[in-house]
Enzyme design. Structure first.
Site, PDB file in Angstrom:
ATOM      1  N   PHE A 101       0.810  -1.227   0.000  1.00 11.97           N
ATOM      2  CA  PHE A 101       0.000   0.000   0.000  1.00 11.97           C
ATOM      3  C   PHE A 101       0.841   1.274   0.000  1.00 11.97           C
ATOM      4  CE2 PHE A 101      -2.361  -3.272   2.492  1.00 11.97           C
ATOM      5  CZ  PHE A 101      -3.251  -3.623   1.493  1.00 11.97           C
ATOM      6  N   ARG A 109       2.031  15.627  -5.707  1.00 12.73           N
ATOM      7  CA  ARG A 109       0.779  15.026  -6.167  1.00 12.73           C
ATOM      8  C   ARG A 109      -0.430  15.687  -5.488  1.00 12.73           C
ATOM      9  NH1 ARG A 109      -0.932  10.715  -9.315  1.00 12.73           N
ATOM     10  NH2 ARG A 109       1.110   9.843  -9.751  1.00 12.73           N
ATOM     11  N   PHE A 123      -1.014   8.708  -2.495  1.00 15.87           N
ATOM     12  CA  PHE A 123       0.232   9.466  -2.533  1.00 15.87           C
ATOM     13  C   PHE A 123       0.004  10.985  -2.496  1.00 15.87           C
ATOM     14  CE2 PHE A 123       4.462  10.408  -4.515  1.00 15.87           C
ATOM     15  CZ  PHE A 123       5.265   9.514  -3.820  1.00 15.87           C
ATOM     16  N   ALA A 177       2.369   3.947  -7.853  1.00 17.28           N
ATOM     17  CA  ALA A 177       1.738   4.957  -8.702  1.00 17.28           C
ATOM     18  C   ALA A 177       0.678   4.354  -9.631  1.00 17.28           C
ATOM     19  CB  ALA A 177       2.796   5.736  -9.500  1.00 17.28           C
ATOM     20  N   GLU A 235      -4.692   2.860  -7.088  1.00 14.92           N
ATOM     21  CA  GLU A 235      -4.958   3.961  -6.179  1.00 14.92           C
ATOM     22  C   GLU A 235      -6.278   4.694  -6.381  1.00 14.92           C
ATOM     23  OE1 GLU A 235      -1.005   5.538  -7.309  1.00 14.92           O
ATOM     24  OE2 GLU A 235      -0.805   5.844  -5.158  1.00 14.92           O
TER      25      GLU A 235
HETATM   26  N1  LUZ Z   1       5.516   7.089  -6.030  1.00 12.65           N
HETATM   27  C1  LUZ Z   1       6.346   7.962  -6.606  1.00 12.65           C
HETATM   28  C2  LUZ Z   1       4.199   7.162  -6.202  1.00 12.65           C
HETATM   29  O1  LUZ Z   1       7.558   7.876  -6.401  1.00 12.65           O
HETATM   30  N2  LUZ Z   1       5.844   8.905  -7.414  1.00 12.65           N
HETATM   31  C3  LUZ Z   1       4.533   9.040  -7.651  1.00 12.65           C
HETATM   32  O2  LUZ Z   1       4.124   9.910  -8.395  1.00 12.65           O
HETATM   33  C4  LUZ Z   1       3.668   8.142  -7.019  1.00 12.65           C
HETATM   34  N3  LUZ Z   1       2.360   8.244  -7.177  1.00 12.65           N
HETATM   35  C5  LUZ Z   1       1.567   7.408  -6.550  1.00 12.65           C
HETATM   36  C6  LUZ Z   1       2.111   6.438  -5.733  1.00 12.65           C
HETATM   37  N4  LUZ Z   1       3.396   6.309  -5.568  1.00 12.65           N
HETATM   38 MO1  MOS Z   2       2.317   3.721  -3.883  1.00 14.53          MO
HETATM   39  S1  MOS Z   2       1.430   5.052  -2.658  1.00 14.53           S
HETATM   40  O1  MOS Z   2       1.757   3.609  -5.351  1.00 14.53           O
HETATM   41  O2  MOS Z   2       3.633   3.013  -3.332  1.00 14.53           O
END
Ligand code: LUZ
Ligand code: MOS
Length: 749
Positions: free
Chosen positions: A222, A304, A338, A503, A706
């Protein structure tokens, strides 16, 4: 749900890290951590620990052969405290012993000589003291300052969202095994094998090719294992290198809850200007993010938040500013969404306040401001293939929102001690890592001489079903049945320089890399088949494990083809790399095209409040979700249901409480409540929006991990809607989680 791993999960046959047989001579780690939030570390007395029978070593910062640094975006995080401690739970010493129990007992015997220093525990205090992780960032569209004067109304408010514990079933864990080539093999429960490899190499003082990281599967992540699996793997590698013996660490649940970072709490201010009909002209927000003691991924999370600050709405004049505030708390980290959910909560709060001011229903104000095709996001990109309005209107129709509202009004008129409420929750989530360079992936595909296929990519299976999706992509691309295909454990030796599985982009990126590798294999194979069949390669194709020519069976099976290709000395292996085209971002202007595409959808959520007891329950969650052309509707449904429940937990029940030293008090499931079977609403329904083919991802699909988390925010507003029916004259409050205690306090005048 036929997920790739389902049969072995159900039989208990799936192996997680702690199920692997321990290598001979394996040692175990125990961590000694700071009990206070901030202080000078004058000295560490390890004598009582080292004197214990069965303790092999106690490692301190000074024992690190390479760099004592695990920060990735910003180098501001020591692996082991050196001179100062910055949060309660910060590792100071690592005990290496014969058993996990002994290692922990010995760790308790270590004496830390600490002089406490004043601690900052709230993001606004940190910002006021100038303690920012990085300079603040502002995204702006239009001209906010002159827009206010054109608005019929301008109001302002504050909003708060709390943190959230990841509570993956499998706690952080790792096993490091030194091998004879003086290389280190690390098995880690990480979303980012490459991050573990890179940081281990840095700390051990060896090149990356000396470190191999392997990941078979995770028991959930997660986001909690995007960056924060790394220190535990590095501790093991450090001990293994120091003693030339295998070393293992599996955190207990309480350790995991206390030592690891969580979703970032946000404290925010908003100001919003609008006309009498509910049209929003201007929006300004300041986001104070509680980053904790070091950067981790906080700056990316904040980025984000800013990108998603206006959710699925178009507001012509926007200025949003984010502050990543350095507090003396555990460094917070990635968590599903995120930073997006935190941004969405603020704009939804502002819109709810607009609706209350005008005496309109929330959904009237929401609908009036939905994004249309071509409208600009605050970062200057136009909305393309925008399904905001279509999903909102279809959800309202399909889920009969008008009659739901009418039933609720009738119910509320008849009942004094129970009140019901409902909310529509539109979402818009950008797919791509906001750091453009991370949007790349690799794959290595081998076809063995018996026709079986081995696929390796950078994607990590963490229960989300990415292996099933990749297998599907490979099967479709090669024209063979999925049973012929095995997806291998993720390893830095098969695919290098991987991005984290994060992501919502792992199937997009790694699936595309696997597809490219299969396409080049297929081209070679068709050429070989055409030679054998004495026809043009264009005249034949592979379908259902056989060669077909002009629509007929060509008399050559997949096995025949592979055997033939092998003796003809054709290369039956292919490597491919995929880099998302068309994305870029200019941070100096805060404008660009950070996302390959967006995911839309709308949920309808209903809740009931018990006005006497202050309890609330969620009665119904219905989602109309944009999954593109789903690669696997069952998996996507599972992701949508899991995500929305996790979002509802964050909004309504999961509350982190800290002591005066920033120590986590809610460090077990007796005090930290997450949704369970009893929380599940009687109605939990996922429908997919139709006609949403997506040319920007593999086989017209869309990322799923997500976006549906964001629907959970609707639960807050459904409960708030019920509370408004109970106390129509009380001003709305925007503090999440909206726990039973908070509901009761609101109801009690
Ligand atoms: N992780 C990351 C993420 O390093 N960059 C992102 O833009 C991102 N977005 C969603 C979840 N993890
Ligand atoms: Mo994530 S919050 O896509 O590790």
């Amino acid at each position: 749900m036929m997920h790739y791993d389902t049969p072995s999960h159900v039989r208990g046959a799936s192996q997680f890290l702690d199920d692997l047989p321990e290598p001979a001579g394996c040692l175990h780690l125990g961590l000694c951590v700071s009990p206070i939030a901030h202080g000078t570390l004058n000295g560490v007395d390890v004598s009582a620990a080292t004197a214990m029978d069965g303790v092999a070593a106690v490692l301190l910062a000074a024992d690190i052969p390479g760099e004592n640094e695990i920060g990735t975006i910003i180098r501001d995080e020591p692996l082991l405290a050196d001179g100062t401690v910055h949060f309660a739970g910060q590792p100071v010493a690592v005990v290496v012993a014969n058993s996990p129990r002994l290692a922990r007992l010995a760790a308790e015997k270590i004496q830390l000589d600490l002089t406490p220093l004043p601690a900052l525990l709230h993001p606004r205090d940190a910002a006021a003291s100038g303690q920012l992780i990085a300079p603040s960032r502002t995204l702006a569209l239009g001209d906010v300052d002159s827009a206010w004067q054109h608005c019929d109304h301008v109001i302002s408010g504050t909003a708060f969202t709390g943190g959230q514990e990841h509570l993956y079933l499998e706690t952080q864990c790792a096993l490091a095994v030194p091998d004879e080539l003086s290389a280190m093999k690390i098995v880690s429960s990480t979303q980012s094998p490459t991050a573990v490899q890179r940081v281990s190499a840095r700390v051990l003082g060896v090149p990356m090719h000396k470190v191999q990281v392997e990941v078979k599967r995770l028991g959930g992540a997660f986001g909690g294992k995007e960056d924060q699996a790394t220190p535990y793997a590095v501790f093991c590698a450090l001990a293994a290198q120091h003693l030339n013996r295998p070393a293992k660490l599996v955190l207990t649940r309480e350790e995991d809850m206390r030592l690891t970072g969580k979703r970032h709490p946000y404290d925010s201010d908003f100001k919003i200007g609008f006309n009498a009909d509910g049209q929003i002209l201007a929006y300004e927000a300041h986001f104070y993010q509680d980053a904790g003691a070091s950067a981790d991924l906080s700056t990316a999370v904040l980025e984000r938040t800013l990108f998603h600050a206006t959710n699925a709405y178009f507001i012509p004049h926007v200025r949003v500013t984010g502050y990543s505030c350095r507090t003396h708390k555990v460094p917070n980290t990635a968590y599903r969404g995120f930073g997006g959910p935190q941004g969405l909560f603020v704009i939804e709060s502002a819109m709810a306040k607009v609706a209350a001011t005008l005496g309109l229903s929330n959904e009237v104000v929401q609908r009036r401001n939905l994004l249309n095709e071509g409208d600009l996001f605050p970062y200057g990109a136009p909305a393309k293939d925008c399904h905001a309005r279509r999903s909102f209107d279809s959800a309202a129709t399909q889920f009969k929102f008008d009659s739901v509202k009418q039933e609720i009004a009738d119910f509320n008129a008849k009942h004094r001690l129970k009140k019901r409420g409902a909310a529509l929750m539109p979402i818009c989530f950008g797919i791509s890592f906001t750091s453009t360079f991370l949007n790349q992936a690799g794959a290595l595909v081998h076809i063995y001489s018996d026709g079986s296929v081995s696929v390796a990519t950078g994607a990590v299976e963490m229960g989300q079903g990415v292996n099933a999706k990749i297998r599907h992509v490979v099967a479709v691309t090669l024209g063979i049945s999925p049973e012929r295909i095995e997806v291998q454990a993720t390893s830095t030796r098969t695919v290098a320089n991987t991005s984290p599985t994060a992501a919502s982009a792992a199937a997009d990126l790694n699936g595309m890399a696997a597809r490219l590798a299969c396409q080049s294999l297929k081209a070679r194979l068709l050429e070989a088949a055409a030679r054998a069949l004495k026809c043009a390669p264009e005249a034949i194709y592979i379908e259902n494990d056989a060669i077909r020519q002009d629509g007929d069976d060509a008399g050559m099976t997949w096995e025949d083809l592979i055997a033939q290709a092998y003796v003809s000395r054709i290369n039956l292996s292919a490597q491919a790399h995929y880099a998302t085209p068309g994305i870029s971002y200019d941070k100096s202007k805060e404008k660009g095209l950070p996302f390959a595409y967006h995911v839309y959808g709308t949920a309808c959520i209903q809740a009931t409040v018990d006005v006497l007891r202050g309890t609330a329950s969620i009665d119904s969650v219905q989602m109309l979700h944009d999954a593109g052309r789903s690669l696997n509707p069952l998996i996507d449904q599972g992701q949508a249901e899991g995500a929305v429940m996790q979002g509802i937990g964050w909004m309504t029940m999961e509350e982190l409480c800290y002591g005066d030293e920033g120590q986590l008090l809610t460090d077990s499931l007796t005090t930290y409540k997450i949704p369970d079977l009893h929380t599940l609403p009687p109605v939990l329904e996922t429908r997919f929006l139709e006609d949403t083919e997506n040319p920007h991802a593999v086989l017209q699909s869309k990322g799923i991990g997500e976006p549906p988390f964001l629907y959970g925010i609707g639960a807050f507003f459904a409960i708030q809607n019920a509370l408004h029916a109970a106390r129509p004259h009380k001003p709305l409050e925007f503090t999440a989680p909206l726990t039973h205690e908070r509901i009761l306090r609101f109801l009690l005048d």
